[in-house]
Design an enzyme around this catalytic site. Structure first.
Site, PDB file in Angstrom:
ATOM      1  N   ILE A  52     -11.771  -5.667  -4.493  1.00 56.07           N
ATOM      2  CA  ILE A  52     -12.990  -6.439  -4.203  1.00 56.07           C
ATOM      3  C   ILE A  52     -14.131  -5.501  -3.798  1.00 56.07           C
ATOM      4  O   ILE A  52     -15.272  -5.910  -3.767  1.00 56.07           O
ATOM      5  CB  ILE A  52     -12.758  -7.491  -3.088  1.00 56.07           C
ATOM      6  CG1 ILE A  52     -12.395  -6.824  -1.762  1.00 56.07           C
ATOM      7  CG2 ILE A  52     -11.709  -8.502  -3.504  1.00 56.07           C
ATOM      8  CD1 ILE A  52     -12.545  -7.761  -0.567  1.00 56.07           C
ATOM      9  N   ASP A  53     -13.801  -4.229  -3.501  1.00 53.82           N
ATOM     10  CA  ASP A  53     -14.827  -3.293  -3.010  1.00 53.82           C
ATOM     11  C   ASP A  53     -15.726  -2.742  -4.121  1.00 53.82           C
ATOM     12  O   ASP A  53     -16.794  -2.201  -3.834  1.00 53.82           O
ATOM     13  CB  ASP A  53     -14.168  -2.100  -2.296  1.00 53.82           C
ATOM     14  CG  ASP A  53     -13.240  -2.533  -1.182  1.00 53.82           C
ATOM     15  OD1 ASP A  53     -13.442  -3.633  -0.635  1.00 53.82           O
ATOM     16  OD2 ASP A  53     -12.297  -1.773  -0.863  1.00 53.82           O
ATOM     17  N   HIS A  91     -14.748  -1.652   2.482  1.00 55.41           N
ATOM     18  CA  HIS A  91     -14.217  -0.336   2.862  1.00 55.41           C
ATOM     19  C   HIS A  91     -15.389   0.592   3.129  1.00 55.41           C
ATOM     20  O   HIS A  91     -16.251   0.238   3.924  1.00 55.41           O
ATOM     21  CB  HIS A  91     -13.264   0.169   1.766  1.00 55.41           C
ATOM     22  CG  HIS A  91     -12.347   1.235   2.253  1.00 55.41           C
ATOM     23  ND1 HIS A  91     -11.977   2.310   1.483  1.00 55.41           N
ATOM     24  CD2 HIS A  91     -11.735   1.404   3.446  1.00 55.41           C
ATOM     25  CE1 HIS A  91     -11.175   3.096   2.177  1.00 55.41           C
ATOM     26  NE2 HIS A  91     -11.011   2.561   3.373  1.00 55.41           N
ATOM     27  N   GLY A 108      -6.916   4.333  -4.354  1.00 55.26           N
ATOM     28  CA  GLY A 108      -5.666   5.004  -3.966  1.00 55.26           C
ATOM     29  C   GLY A 108      -4.678   4.998  -5.114  1.00 55.26           C
ATOM     30  O   GLY A 108      -3.991   6.001  -5.386  1.00 55.26           O
ATOM     31  N   THR A 109      -4.613   3.879  -5.825  1.00 54.61           N
ATOM     32  CA  THR A 109      -3.662   3.752  -6.945  1.00 54.61           C
ATOM     33  C   THR A 109      -4.012   4.734  -8.069  1.00 54.61           C
ATOM     34  O   THR A 109      -3.117   5.280  -8.723  1.00 54.61           O
ATOM     35  CB  THR A 109      -3.668   2.300  -7.466  1.00 54.61           C
ATOM     36  OG1 THR A 109      -3.344   1.450  -6.374  1.00 54.61           O
ATOM     37  CG2 THR A 109      -2.680   2.084  -8.592  1.00 54.61           C
ATOM     38  N   ARG A 120       0.824  -1.217   0.000  1.00 55.33           N
ATOM     39  CA  ARG A 120       0.000   0.000   0.000  1.00 55.33           C
ATOM     40  C   ARG A 120       0.859   1.267   0.000  1.00 55.33           C
ATOM     41  O   ARG A 120       0.350   2.352   0.223  1.00 55.33           O
ATOM     42  CB  ARG A 120      -0.933  -0.009   1.211  1.00 55.33           C
ATOM     43  CG  ARG A 120      -2.040  -1.045   1.133  1.00 55.33           C
ATOM     44  CD  ARG A 120      -3.192  -0.689   2.040  1.00 55.33           C
ATOM     45  NE  ARG A 120      -4.241  -1.687   2.019  1.00 55.33           N
ATOM     46  CZ  ARG A 120      -5.232  -1.698   1.125  1.00 55.33           C
ATOM     47  NH1 ARG A 120      -5.301  -0.763   0.206  1.00 55.33           N
ATOM     48  NH2 ARG A 120      -6.160  -2.636   1.175  1.00 55.33           N
ATOM     49  N   ARG A 168     -24.478 -14.346  17.300  1.00 56.38           N
ATOM     50  CA  ARG A 168     -23.078 -14.676  17.065  1.00 56.38           C
ATOM     51  C   ARG A 168     -22.543 -13.814  15.920  1.00 56.38           C
ATOM     52  O   ARG A 168     -23.313 -13.334  15.087  1.00 56.38           O
ATOM     53  CB  ARG A 168     -22.937 -16.154  16.657  1.00 56.38           C
ATOM     54  CG  ARG A 168     -23.236 -17.140  17.760  1.00 56.38           C
ATOM     55  CD  ARG A 168     -22.106 -17.186  18.783  1.00 56.38           C
ATOM     56  NE  ARG A 168     -22.277 -18.267  19.731  1.00 56.38           N
ATOM     57  CZ  ARG A 168     -22.944 -18.198  20.877  1.00 56.38           C
ATOM     58  NH1 ARG A 168     -23.554 -17.070  21.225  1.00 56.38           N
ATOM     59  NH2 ARG A 168     -23.036 -19.237  21.684  1.00 56.38           N
TER      60      ARG A 168
HETATM   61  O1  F6P Z   1      -9.739  -2.492  -0.515  1.00 60.47           O
HETATM   62  C1  F6P Z   1      -9.824  -3.854  -0.328  1.00 60.47           C
HETATM   63  C2  F6P Z   1      -9.919  -4.171   1.133  1.00 60.47           C
HETATM   64  O2  F6P Z   1      -9.942  -5.577   1.258  1.00 60.47           O
HETATM   65  C3  F6P Z   1     -11.099  -3.548   1.858  1.00 60.47           C
HETATM   66  O3  F6P Z   1     -12.284  -4.260   1.640  1.00 60.47           O
HETATM   67  C4  F6P Z   1     -10.604  -3.561   3.271  1.00 60.47           C
HETATM   68  O4  F6P Z   1     -11.229  -2.544   3.998  1.00 60.47           O
HETATM   69  C5  F6P Z   1      -9.136  -3.285   3.110  1.00 60.47           C
HETATM   70  O5  F6P Z   1      -8.787  -3.704   1.814  1.00 60.47           O
HETATM   71  C6  F6P Z   1      -8.230  -4.003   4.069  1.00 60.47           C
HETATM   72  O6  F6P Z   1      -6.956  -3.466   3.897  1.00 60.47           O
HETATM   73  P1  F6P Z   1      -5.582  -4.151   4.317  1.00 60.47           P
HETATM   74  O7  F6P Z   1      -5.268  -5.212   3.315  1.00 60.47           O
HETATM   75  O8  F6P Z   1      -4.612  -3.035   4.241  1.00 60.47           O
HETATM   76  O9  F6P Z   1      -5.796  -4.691   5.689  1.00 60.47           O
END
Ligand code: F6P
Length: 372
Positions: A134-135, A179, A112-113, A74, A290
């Site tokens: 995946i978001d 996210h 971000g990229t 990241r 749960r």
């Molecule tokens: O952006 C993809 C994602 O998997 C989000 O769904 C999640 O909030 C985040 O990345 C988790 O980030 P990291 O891999 O930095 O823990």
């Protein structure tokens, strides 16, 4: 002369990245005779000039593999951790680009990229991006690499949770990634038949959920599945967040630092929101509850057929765009077509679920509680 193409995968990984690397690599080499090199671990490897030659052999047998063969990070060019500092390493990155005589750098990444790519474009680099996360929250593309696979995984999890929730007459709150957007929880919630779906775009009232769950009990359904997006917030959370925001603005106006204590308290509260919600539902409904947090399972493993197809369409189109001399664009999936969208129209724009989206209407029409 053969064109030189660099490629990297930045941000969190997602299924379909290897398929996309293969798509770009094979088309670039086989169709257009280009040279392709990969940089390891996203922008960090580009800064450190750690490369992997991508020839025919390396792009073979990767179509179905999860993760990214190049590695990911990241790290951002302008805020790169070096020692215990965050430094602007953009100039070093520009030098690596020039040292390899690149004609274009292909960056596979999420929101971000796209922003980092635009920054590099402004420094004079030729950049093309592919949307992956995946978001599914990247603007100007119908969908992103990895979303379909994660949707399948989350849906299969909800399917499995149904039988155990049913056997024990329990509420199961399942936390789904995404996210700050609700695409994944909403899609999987609908496909998996969740009774309640909570997404960041619709702040929820816990009493409304409890009422919906109690109503199910009265109808003889002694279990409920709550699909909770990791970014979903109750009305109270939203109020607490805006109070902290206001306070921060006020402190900033007075020239003081932000209120770290209240911010830290809020972060803890939000980090525990899934557990807190399940406890509160127990109190309000009298049913046992749960929690299941799906977490990184949603990003792992082999990509779905739809993601492999998308990766191959976008990857090969990317190579074609390079051949045509295009840059400063994201390769987007728009309907049946693949389009080159200027980075300026993508960077900094998160694609949230519109409140009038057909998925929201469909969920309501089958009686799903959305918490509002
Ligand atoms: O952006 C993809 C994602 O998997 C989000 O769904 C999640 O909030 C985040 O990345 C988790 O980030 P990291 O891999 O930095 O823990």
């Amino acid at each position: 002369m053969a064109k030189h193409v660099g490629i990297l995968t930045a941000g969190g990984d997602s299924p379909g990245l290897n398929a996309a690397i293969r798509g770009v690599g094979k088309a670039a080499q086989i169709v257009y005779g280009m040279d392709v090199i990969g940089f390891r671990d996203g922008f960090r490897g580009l800064m450190q000039d750690r490369i992997m030659r991508l020839d025919g052999a390396t792009s073979t047998d990767i179509l179905t593999r999860g993760g990214t063969m190049l590695g990911a990070s990241r790290n951002k060019p302008h805020r790169m951790p070096v020692g215990n500092k965050l430094l602007d390493m953009t100039d070093v990155i520009v030098s690596t680009y020039k040292r390899h005589h690149l004609d274009v750098l292909v960056c596979l990444g999420g929101g971000g990229t796209q922003k980092n790519a635009l920054r590099l474009k402004k420094k004079g680099l030729n950049i093309i991006t592919l949307p992956k996360t995946i978001d599914n929250d990247v603007a100007m593309t119908d969908t992103t690499l990895g979303f379909d696979t994660a949707l399948g995984i989350a849906t299969a999890a909800i399917d499995r949770l149904h039988s155990t929730a049913h056997s024990h007459h329990r509420i199961i709150v399942v936390e789904i990634m995404g996210h700050r957007t609700g695409w994944l929880a909403l899609g999987a919630g609908i496909a998996g038949g969740a009774d309640v779906i909570l997404i960041p775009e619709i702040p929820y009232d816990v009493k409304t959920l409890a009422k919906a769950i109690r109503l199910r009990s009265r109808e003889g359904k002694q279990f409920s599945i709550v699909a909770l997006s990791e970014g979903a917030m109750s009305n109270d959370d939203v109020k607490a967040l805006s109070a902290v925001d206001e306070q921060k603005k006020g402190e900033a106006r007075k020239g003081k630092g932000a209120s770290d204590t209240e911010l830290a308290e809020l972060e803890i509260r939000l980090a525990n929101r899934t557990l807190s919600l399940s406890k509160r539902l127990e109190q309000l409904t009298g049913l046992e509850a749960r929690v299941t947090i799906l977490g990184y399972l949603q990003r792992g493993g082999t990509p779905s057929a739809a993601d492999r197809l998308l990766a191959t369409r976008l990857g090969t189109a990317c190579a074609r765009f390079v051949e045509e001399g295009l840059s400063g664009v994201m390769v987007a999936s728009r309907g049946e077509e693949v389009e080159a969208v200027p980075l300026e129209e993508v960077a900094g724009r998160r694609k949230t679920v519109p409140l009038d989206h057909p998925w929201i209407q469909a969920a309501r029409d089958v009686g799903t509680c959305l918490g509002d």
